[in-house]
Design a protein around this motif. Structure first.
Motif, short mmCIF file in Angstrom:
data_model
loop_
_atom_site.label_atom_id
_atom_site.label_comp_id
_atom_site.label_asym_id
_atom_site.label_seq_id
_atom_site.Cartn_x
_atom_site.Cartn_y
_atom_site.Cartn_z
N TYR A 190 13.65 49.23 3.40
CA TYR A 190 12.58 50.22 4.02
C TYR A 190 12.79 51.59 3.72
N TYR A 211 16.20 53.99 4.27
CA TYR A 211 16.90 54.02 5.32
C TYR A 211 18.50 53.89 5.20
N THR A 239 12.94 54.81 15.98
CA THR A 239 12.35 54.49 14.74
C THR A 239 11.36 53.52 15.13
N THR A 279 8.93 50.28 12.75
CA THR A 279 8.78 49.86 11.43
C THR A 279 7.65 48.66 11.49
N THR A 292 4.07 48.79 9.22
CA THR A 292 4.18 50.12 8.37
C THR A 292 4.45 49.73 6.74
N HIS A 326 7.00 48.19 5.08
CA HIS A 326 8.30 48.71 4.80
C HIS A 326 8.70 50.24 5.02
N LYS A 327 7.93 50.94 5.72
CA LYS A 327 8.00 52.29 6.12
C LYS A 327 8.69 52.36 7.20
N VAL A 328 9.39 53.47 7.49
CA VAL A 328 10.17 54.01 8.81
C VAL A 328 9.65 55.34 9.26
#
Length: 857
Positions: A190, A223, A256, A258, A261, A263-265
């Protein structure tokens, strides 16, 4: 000392035999493993198809193998010691001894009841010692293996692989051994995307643009949970250095997201308001920055005068100084050590710098700093409490010694320390030395038993600032803790070697640009050494005299039963000096191409260099970068660099003043040709912590001293030597080199040196440590007046003369120091003929046994 070395030899041999015995009996490692149990002999982490040997990851494993099981030797020494213990010692003693009344009566009659009971108890105590010193076998527990899987998942999750999978397999065999393999599949990581600040206090929010520029959370990075923790600490440090006295890390948190998303944070930075807890309620208010309203310095705060009233008050540059007795310090000396200024915003950094500087003065006991809030105007009053140490401190050291030149010696070293001598926190240290001894080579005409003496004195002044005629604050600010040292010393020795008088003076500056870097500038370092008894040169360097004597007999210069010494002459070695002159003047059968002629010439060159008086006027700079955080840190590096120039100032003055040169073409000052040279040294040490008391340490060193101008050689005190307990341990000190020469000199030295060391350190049991080491290096002459090719570094081919020593050692850690025993074996000897240098003296008979304090590097 000799007896200690002999004991050490026996200990080393016994240890070597014991380790060999344990190695060949390794099949007994499962001796205490039950039939339905398995000893873990290996743990492996397979990460995406590759073995992961990183210490951080492998430390997650809960059930580690026994110490030594997976080392390169593969000997679990502590497990073997544990296996020597009897698990049911009480039953065994009862069955074999105590249950047999006739045996008990016989032993009691032979030993007495008290001695018999003591013998039984000693067996139990020894059995308990084996268990305590040893290490119980690590028995496979599948529940702990499952916990390890969970911990590995958490670790990889914390590094950004949220979807990781971890599994394990256990391989058991019929010999009660087991290997555990953990298989990790990381999958797609991520990545950090957005960072949204939610800051409640307007005063902090107004600073967000400033402290966000250096954020550790950057869009596009993978991350990493540690980055979030470091970012919390960074923001906290920034705010506490910008006035927010009551702020703490607990007011910072991250949220946070997720979900959906890809694999975006997405992250929210939340900084809450201040919580003030009362007796039965809690108030939430915005944070406010604080400024310093007053700085009060209490200069004589101690238990004895705690009830006394302040009698002396001084205000100096916005600082208030209070004393209950007469103020002992000049105000500037104290205020220069304070970084907390009236009107400045509160800063943790100013507080820590003040505390460190006051401690560095070494004239106060535990300085303390207190802040008092002024609620009416949101300010702080800083109160600094100082307790001066006693002005005078006396010391007295007594020593009894024995060496290769004296049968017995006694010395006394008195000392006096005067703190704050000029009311500027300066420290003056006065010390002296008086020593007497009885020499081993006493002659019949010496009536006094104590025929060796040494007397001297030393004066050292430490000033907690740079003592210069101009202001250096813009170049070296006071937060770098600058200090000045002025040192003067004089010593006189008689019947010690050539006898000598030494006078030296030093003016040096020291400052610390950062927590890891130390700079030292020796602006002036003056040394004058006068040899008083040069006629006794061959009495000290007897090997050289013996070589001359042998050559003189070989060429029939003297008869076989004669010697180049005449006790009836004032200078008993005059015949040796005359022989050297005759050889070099061509008055003997030797010619310039003869090997013996070259040997005589080399002896004369060395004699002239070691008997000449020395005047060294030098300046030097030292740069030290030490990344070690504490004495328990085993993952660090130390880099040292030193550069020194000598004689340039005197040479330039001699030219300007038009001074005349002596017959050798050199300038003289007070009748002594001063030394002129360039010298530099580089030293690098690196430690690698391999875990479980295993440390790999490496050292590399190089030094060179090049004479020029007024000199064609380097003074003995500034030359390099090789060998000894902290160098190449397969040779004694001064016994190695130079180059491939096979000298018999008592002290081998040269002006170029290379040294490398590698050492693997490991735990044995308790506080006993072991080590395997390899040392390599040598010394050579270069760009000086030495003409012996074997002793000279001529090209890179001379690197073939690097000597190699290897061996093993034992170390016992007493916490405050380490007692070290090392055994070094000559592995590659450059003084032997080419092709015959490897492992020719690799045995205990030719080994060198070293005793030292602390580690060699």
């Amino acid at each position: 000392m000799l007896q200690l070395i002999k004991t050490y030899k026996v200990t080393c041999n016994a240890l070597f035999f014991s380790i060999s015995l344990l190695f060949f009996s390794s099949c007994n490692v499962v001796k205490r493993v039950k039939a339905d149990e398995h000893l873990i002999t290996k743990n492996t982490i397979i990460e995406d198809g590759k073995v992961n040997n990183q210490e951080r990851v492998n430390n997650i494993i809960i059930q580690k193998t026994n110490l030594g099981m997976e080392s390169f030797l593969g000997i679990p020494l502590r497990l073997h010691i544990y296996n020597l213990a009897r698990p049911n010692i009480d039953s065994i003693l009862h069955a074999k001894v105590l249950s047999d009344s006739s045996k008990v009566r016989w032993k009691t009659a032979l030993l007495s009841k008290k001695q018999f009971d003591r013998e039984i108890q000693s067996r139990k105590n020894f059995n308990s010692w084996l268990k305590r010193t040893g290490e119980a076998p690590t028995i496979l527990n599948e529940e702990k293996t499952i916990k390890t899987v969970t911990n590995l998942r958490k670790y990889y999750y914390s590094k950004g692989w949220f979807d990781n999978e971890v599994d394990y397999t256990i391989k058991k065999d019929s010999s009660k051994r087991a290997e555990v393999t953990y298989t990790v599949t990381k999958k797609k990581p991520y990545i950090l995307d957005s960072l949204k600040p939610i800051i409640s206090s307007p005063a902090i929010d107004s600073l967000y643009d400033r402290f966000s520029k250096a954020s550790l959370l950057k869009k596009g990075d993978q991350y990493d949970e540690q980055n979030y923790e470091d970012e919390r600490e960074r923001i906290n440090t920034f705010l506490r250095n910008n006035g927010f006295y009551y702020f703490g890390q607990n007011y910072i948190r991250f949220v946070t997201d997720t979900i959906g998303t890809n694999h975006k944070v997405n992250t929210e930075l939340i900084i809450a308001n201040r919580s003030i807890r009362g007796d039965d309620s809690t108030a939430v208010v915005p944070f406010k920055p604080y400024r310093i309203k007053e700085v009060n310095i209490f200069t004589d705060d101690n238990f004895e005068n705690r009830f006394k009233a302040v009698t002396d008050t001084t205000t100096y540059k916005d600082y208030n100084l209070y004393s209950k007795e007469r103020l002992r310090f000049r105000p500037k000396a104290l205020t220069d050590a304070v970084f907390i200024n009236k009107g400045d915003i509160y800063s943790d950094l100013a507080r820590s710098r003040t505390s460190r500087y006051l401690n560095d003065l070494q004239v106060f006991r535990y300085p303390s700093i207190e802040y008092v809030e002024n609620e009416e105007d949101t300010t702080l009053t800083a109160n600094i409490y100082l307790e001066p140490k006693k002005k005078y401190a006396l010391s007295l050291d007594l020593d009894v010694s024995q060496s290769n030149i004296q049968t017995i010696g006694f010395s006394v070293t008195p000392g006096l320390k005067i703190r704050n001598i000029f009311r500027g926190a300066e420290t003056l240290e006065l010390s002296g030395i008086a020593a007497i001894g009885a020499s081993k080579n006493r002659t019949d005409d010496v009536t006094a038993f104590f025929d060796i003496n040494e007397f001297g004195g030393n004066v050292r002044l430490s000033i907690p600032r740079l003592f210069t005629p101009f202001n250096t604050d813009s170049i070296i600010p006071k937060y770098m803790s600058p200090s000045t040292a002025i040192n003067l010393s004089i010593t006189s020795q008689q019947n010690i070697g050539l006898d000598k008088q030494t006078l030296s003076g030093l003016l040096s500056y020291k400052w610390l640009p950062s927590s890891t870097v130390t700079n030292i500038l020796e602006l002036f370092n003056v040394q004058f050494v006068k040899n008083l008894n040069t006629s006794n040169y061959f009495g000290v360097y007897s090997n050289s005299f013996g070589r001359l004597n042998s050559i003189a007999r070989d060429i029939d210069y003297i008869e076989d039963d004669e010697s180049l010494v005449d006790d009836s002459l004032p200078n008993r070695f005059s015949p040796a000096d005359q022989f050297i002159d005759d050889v070099l003047d061509g008055n003997t059968s030797l010619t310039a191409n003869d090997e013996d002629f070259i040997i005589v010439n080399n002896i004369e060159e060395r004699k002239q260099r070691l008997t000449e008086n020395n005047l060294i006027f030098s300046s030097s700079f030292d740069y030290i970068k030490d990344k070690r955080t504490n004495i328990f840190d085993n993952e660090f590096s130390i880099f040292k660099w030193r550069v020194e120039l000598a004689g340039n100032l005197l040479s330039n003055l001699s030219e300007v003043l038009g001074s005349s040169k002596n017959e050798d073409g050199n300038y003289e000052v007070f009748g002594v040709a001063f030394s002129q040279y360039f010298k530099t040294e580089i030293d690098y040490i690196k430690y690698f912590d391999l875990g479980r008391n295993n440390v790999f340490a490496f050292r590399s060193y190089a030094g060179i001293a090049i004479p020029y101008g007024n000199s064609n050689s380097i003074p003995f005190a500034e030359s390099f030597f090789a060998g000894g307990p902290n160098d190449n341990r397969a040779w004694t000190a001064y016994n190695l080199g130079p180059g491939s020469s096979n000298t018999t000199n008592e002290f081998n030295e040269a002006n170029f040196k290379i040294h490398l060391s590698a050492e693997q350190r490991f735990g044995l049991f308790g506080d006993l440590r072991g080590a395997l080491f390899v040392d390599a290096g040598n010394i050579w002459n270069v760009l000086d007046n030495v003409t012996d090719d074997n002793a000279t570094f001529t090209s890179f081919s001379s690197l073939e003369d690097i000597a190699v020593g290897s061996g093993f050692g034992l170390r016992y850690d007493f916490d405050f120091f380490v007692l070290r025993f090392d055994t070094g074996f000559k592995t590659y000897e450059p003084s032997l003929p080419e092709g015959n240098r490897w492992f020719k003296s690799y045995n205990f008979r030719n080994a060198v046994y070293n005793i030292g304090i602390n580690y060699p590097f």
